[in-house]
Design a protein around this motif. Structure first.
Motif: not given
Length: 251
Positions: A177-181
């Motif tokens: 995940l990156k920034d919750g995505k």
């Protein structure tokens, strides 16, 4: 005279035909057909080849390579990091067909890939032999991958020696995940990471050890799930089942 000559001639020709057919089949080393085999697996992955054999000749070699998460190395995606992968596969396939052997020169700059391709072809030829192997499994470390789910999948490395499972190592993935995505690759596929030692679920870590131990003790993937980690247990078991399928000495 002719009445006796014709049946005798037919009988003689039949015997010649039988001897010819028996001689040809007895001299064949490999069965005709299409055979699929995987190389040994490591933290970098493994190679799968599909080999077509006709009259003891390798007619075609199709190659697929997978990374340490069990994800196929697509040329359009992996090529950004390793641009010679497609050329290496195509060149190795050509060399193997021309040599009619798994023993060919490595592709410069792709030694690891070359060795895995050659080993997978060697194993495919073993599975294709007319005379079946005396062992159930090939010896080595084979990598199996469970079904991919939105929450992750399991990877198993199963080491076999003399038809005995002597070591089992598990990992389980979770989405990157990156920034919750979710992080996706160039083909729109989920990128994975392994659950580390700090993963906050004690039963998960206990299941990794307990199921590996049970499989070695019972010499089968058919073992009980670990209480408190049912989902992970089922993934581990399925991954081992698939690793053992790759390890089979006969197709």
């Amino acid at each position: 005279m002719k009445r006796f000559l014709i049946p005798s001639l037919i009988t003689a020709l039949s015997l010649v035909l039988i001897v010819f057919m028996y001689g040809n089949s007895a001299s064949k080393v490999h069965r005709d057909g299409t055979f699929v085999a995987a190389s040994q697996g490591d933290k970098y992955g493994y190679v799968v080849v599909t080999l077509t054999i006709e009259n003891d000749k390798i007619k075609n070699v199709a190659i697929k390579e997978f990374d340490g998460f069990g994800v196929e190395k697509l040329y359009d995606v992996y090529g950004a990091y390793f641009p010679i992968l497609k050329q290496a596969h195509e060149t190795l396939a050509k060399r193997i067909v021309e040599a009619n052997s798994w023993q060919v020169d490595v592709f410069t700059g792709a030694t690891g890939t070359s060795k895995k391709v050659m080993e997978a072809v060697k194993f495919a030829l073993e599975k294709a032999k007319v005379e079946p192997s005396q062992t159930k499994y090939l010896s080595g470390t084979f990598m199996g991958v469970s079904d991919f789910t939105a929450r992750g999948h399991a990877v198993a490395w199963v080491t076999i020696e003399n038809d005995k499972i002597i070591k089992v190592v598990f990992e389980e993935t979770t989405p990157s995940l990156k920034d919750g995505k979710p992080v996706l690759d160039a083909a729109g596929r989920q990128v994975w990471v392994f659950k580390g030692g700090d993963y906050p679920w004690p039963e998960f870590h206990q299941a990794k050890e307990a199921i590996a131990k049970a499989i070695i003790e019972k010499q089968t993937y058919q073992v009980d799930v670990y209480t408190g980690a049912t989902s992970s247990s089922n993934k581990f078991i399925q991954a081992v089942q698939r690793a053992l399928e790759w390890a089979k000495a006969r197709q």
